[in-house]
Motif scaffolding. Structure first.
Motif, short mmCIF file in Angstrom:
data_model
loop_
_atom_site.label_atom_id
_atom_site.label_comp_id
_atom_site.label_asym_id
_atom_site.label_seq_id
_atom_site.Cartn_x
_atom_site.Cartn_y
_atom_site.Cartn_z
N VAL A 146 5.23 -4.43 -1.59
CA VAL A 146 5.60 -5.31 -0.47
C VAL A 146 5.56 -4.52 0.85
N ILE A 147 6.19 -3.34 0.84
CA ILE A 147 6.21 -2.51 2.05
C ILE A 147 4.80 -2.07 2.41
N GLY A 148 4.03 -1.65 1.41
CA GLY A 148 2.67 -1.19 1.66
C GLY A 148 1.77 -2.27 2.20
N GLN A 149 1.92 -3.49 1.70
CA GLN A 149 1.07 -4.58 2.16
C GLN A 149 1.33 -4.92 3.62
N VAL A 150 2.58 -4.91 4.03
CA VAL A 150 2.91 -5.22 5.42
C VAL A 150 2.48 -4.07 6.33
N VAL A 151 2.87 -2.85 5.97
CA VAL A 151 2.58 -1.69 6.82
C VAL A 151 1.08 -1.43 6.91
N ALA A 182 8.80 7.51 -7.88
CA ALA A 182 7.36 7.77 -7.97
C ALA A 182 6.57 6.47 -8.08
N ARG A 183 7.06 5.53 -8.87
CA ARG A 183 6.39 4.24 -8.99
C ARG A 183 6.43 3.46 -7.68
N GLY A 184 7.48 3.67 -6.91
CA GLY A 184 7.55 3.05 -5.59
C GLY A 184 6.47 3.59 -4.66
N VAL A 185 6.22 4.91 -4.72
CA VAL A 185 5.16 5.52 -3.91
C VAL A 185 3.80 4.99 -4.34
N VAL A 186 3.59 4.91 -5.66
CA VAL A 186 2.34 4.32 -6.16
C VAL A 186 2.20 2.89 -5.66
N GLY A 187 3.31 2.14 -5.71
CA GLY A 187 3.29 0.76 -5.25
C GLY A 187 2.91 0.64 -3.79
N PHE A 188 3.40 1.57 -2.96
CA PHE A 188 3.05 1.53 -1.52
C PHE A 188 1.54 1.65 -1.35
N GLY A 189 0.93 2.60 -2.08
CA GLY A 189 -0.52 2.76 -1.99
C GLY A 189 -1.27 1.59 -2.58
N ALA A 190 -0.83 1.14 -3.77
CA ALA A 190 -1.50 0.02 -4.43
C ALA A 190 -1.37 -1.26 -3.61
N GLY A 191 -0.18 -1.48 -3.03
CA GLY A 191 0.01 -2.65 -2.18
C GLY A 191 -0.86 -2.59 -0.94
N GLY A 192 -0.98 -1.41 -0.34
CA GLY A 192 -1.82 -1.27 0.83
C GLY A 192 -3.29 -1.51 0.56
N GLU A 193 -3.69 -1.30 -0.71
CA GLU A 193 -5.09 -1.55 -1.08
C GLU A 193 -5.46 -3.03 -0.92
N TYR A 194 -4.50 -3.92 -1.09
CA TYR A 194 -4.80 -5.35 -1.00
C TYR A 194 -5.40 -5.71 0.35
N PRO A 195 -4.67 -5.49 1.47
CA PRO A 195 -5.28 -5.83 2.75
C PRO A 195 -6.41 -4.90 3.14
N ALA A 196 -6.28 -3.60 2.85
CA ALA A 196 -7.29 -2.63 3.30
C ALA A 196 -8.62 -2.82 2.58
N SER A 197 -8.59 -2.80 1.25
CA SER A 197 -9.84 -2.92 0.48
C SER A 197 -10.40 -4.34 0.53
N SER A 198 -9.51 -5.33 0.45
CA SER A 198 -9.99 -6.71 0.39
C SER A 198 -10.63 -7.16 1.70
N THR A 199 -10.00 -6.81 2.82
CA THR A 199 -10.60 -7.19 4.10
C THR A 199 -11.91 -6.45 4.32
N SER A 200 -11.96 -5.18 3.93
CA SER A 200 -13.19 -4.40 4.07
C SER A 200 -14.30 -5.01 3.21
N ALA A 201 -13.97 -5.36 1.97
CA ALA A 201 -14.97 -5.93 1.07
C ALA A 201 -15.47 -7.27 1.59
N SER A 202 -14.57 -8.10 2.11
CA SER A 202 -14.96 -9.40 2.63
C SER A 202 -15.88 -9.26 3.84
N GLU A 203 -15.54 -8.38 4.75
CA GLU A 203 -16.35 -8.18 5.96
C GLU A 203 -17.70 -7.55 5.63
#
Length: 507
Positions: free
Chosen positions: A97-102, A148-169
């Motif tokens: 959640v934090i990763g996706q927003v940030v 540690a799982r929270g840190v992984v979650g921050f990165g995995a959550g950030g992948e949603y907007p970062a990778s998905s928007t990049s792939a779409s564009e």
């Protein structure tokens, strides 16, 4: 106050000198962004494939706790209580959640490439810490695992907007007519494939350890999760920001109030539907092995894992079917059909739970069909719709917010799953899924936009025209493409779209 300058000024006018045109010189072919055409095309191709491969790691991390929960319960029957299990599982969700927003904000302000590189590093660092989980006491070890799982979650959550928007564009520039199916196959497919993939890796490691040495099993599985993001790290460092981003980025003075006024209905749709989807799918994924182990007569870890692998395999065809039909039937109808699957199969399993669970293969098939319906509809369409509904300048922010609300639903669902199961029984976890299916249909019908798969540049220009007509006069784009909002127009607009934009600006 509207700008006096027209976005569709003819090439002969003075205003048009700053207009970026999509020209290809025969001697030195270049993309409309000013980047050599070959370089931009290769970057778009690598961005699409790297996004897909990296999202496998996210699917792997999201589903790794499915079997790990069963194993840790066997290894630490007294210490790994329901409270600890929920805390470790929710750590990933809170981080996401934090990763996706940030990261959603970051990839709009700093660029897609910067955000993607950072999320990769966070997944690797978190994976290493999870592998090395240790403490003075067993409870201390679980607390380190939680962080540690929270840190992984921050990165995995950030992948949603970062990778998905990049792939779409990137897909929009590389294969605009097939952007929808291409986007699904590099986003939801690897995320869904992560389920059976994680179970397969778990079973291989478990058998290699001769179904003993449980600590070695989960540590190795956590460590393997670091390999996938590292394998595409080089390509991510070398990638370029998309041409759409370099033309439409808003890095200063983002008009958030105007964004809310323009997109409020779409945000209710994507946020609300994503909340309902993750409320059902995530706890049913994390705790599915626990449910299966309770109905399998030979409830060993290996036997449970085999049934779990079958469950994940049955859920995959929905992804392919949704990708094939998304352009033919439309995004919105497919999402409603998918939510209907929750209603149908949720009621079948819930109302006949005592009878169905006596035939384990039948139970697993119905359970898999319910999850396949989720993949077919909201699983495929939510990311696609969220990447297409919003303009490039705020795509990461709105996508990240929608996904974050979804993961908040996952956290609520995970927190509520065990109390529902303990107080009302397993069957009510499926009846609640059916209720969420009904609400999901209603939210989709009233709030989700009915998209046609048009060029993303068209939506960018309509949004740009709206901002200018409401008095916003900031800069858009970056580097050599940066210009005032009313000076830039994306090439390739049809006459009707250009006329719409011009009339909006003059209004």
């Amino acid at each position: 106050m509207a700008s006096a300058r027209s976005l569709t000024a003819p090439p002969e006018s003075n205003e048009s000198k700053t207009v970026v045109q999509d020209t290809v010189d025969q001697d030195n072919p270049t993309h409309s962004s000013g980047t050599p055409l070959r370089q931009q095309s290769l970057s778009d191709l690598f961005t699409i494939f790297a996004s897909g491969f990296a999202l496998i790691s996210d699917g792997y991390q999201n589903n790794l706790m499915t079997m790990t929960n069963v194993l840790l319960k066997k290894e630490y029957p007294k210490e790994y209580t329901t409270t600890v299990s929920t805390r470790v599982s929710n750590a990933l969700l809170v981080g996401e959640v934090i990763g996706q927003v940030v990261i959603g904000l970051t990839c709009d302000y700093l660029g897609r490439k910067t955000a993607i590189v950072f999320t990769t590093l966070m997944i690797v660092i978190g994976g290493i810490l999870a592998t090395a989980s240790h403490g003075v006491s067993i409870d201390g070890m679980f607390w380190m695992m939680t962080i540690a799982r929270g840190v992984v979650g921050f990165g995995a959550g950030g992948e949603y907007p970062a990778s998905s928007t990049s792939a779409s564009e990137a897909a929009n520039d590389l294969t605009p007519k097939h952007r929808g199916p291409a986007f699904i196959m590099v986003t939801n497919f690897p995320l869904s494939f992560g389920g059976p993939f994680a179970v397969s890796i778990f079973l291989i490691v478990l058998l290699a350890c001769q179904q003993t040495h449980y600590s070695t099993v989960w540590r190795v599985c956590f460590g393997i999760g670091c390999i996938w993001p590292l394998s595409v790290f080089y390509f991510r460092i070398r990638m370029l920001n998309s041409a759409l981003y370099r033309r439409g980025a808003i890095k200063k003075h983002v008009p958030y109030m105007l964004v809310l006024r323009y997109y409020w209905k779409s945000l209710i749709g994507t946020c609300g539907a994503w909340f309902l989807y993750d409320f059902v799918t995530f706890p049913n994924g994390v705790f599915s092995a626990t449910i299966i182990s309770s109905v399998v007569h030979d409830g060993t870890i290996l036997r449970t894992g085999e049934w779990q692998l079958l469950l994940g395999a049955i859920a995959l065809p929905g992804v392919f079917l949704g990708a094939i039909l998304c352009d033919r039937l439309g995004r919105k109808p497919i999402m409603m059909i998918g939510f209907s699957g929750y209603l149908i199969f949720g009621l079948i399993i819930g109302c006949a739970y005592d009878r169905v669970t006596k035939i384990v293969p039948l139970f697993v098939v119905f359970y898999g069909l319910m999850q396949s319906s989720g993949n077919f509809g909201p699983g495929n369409m939510l990311g696609l719709i969220s990447s297409e509904s919003y303009a490039t300048g705020v795509r990461g922010t709105c996508y990240g917010l929608s996904a974050a609300i979804g993961k908040a639903g996952a956290a609520v669902g995970t927190q509520a799953f065990q109390p529902i199961k303990n107080h009302l029984g397993n069957k009510w976890t499926f009846i609640v899924a059916a209720i969420c299916g009904v609400v999901g249909i209603l939210v989709t019908f009233f709030f989700v936009p009915d998209l046609t798969g048009e060029d993303l540049r068209v939506r960018d220009e309509k949004f740009r025209a709206y901002l200018v007509s409401n008095g916003w006069d900031g800069d858009m784009g970056e580097d050599d493409l940066q210009a005032a909002a009313d000076q830039v127009i994306a090439p390739g607009l049809s006459n009707d779209d250009a006329k719409f934009v011009n009339q909006t600006v003059k209004a």
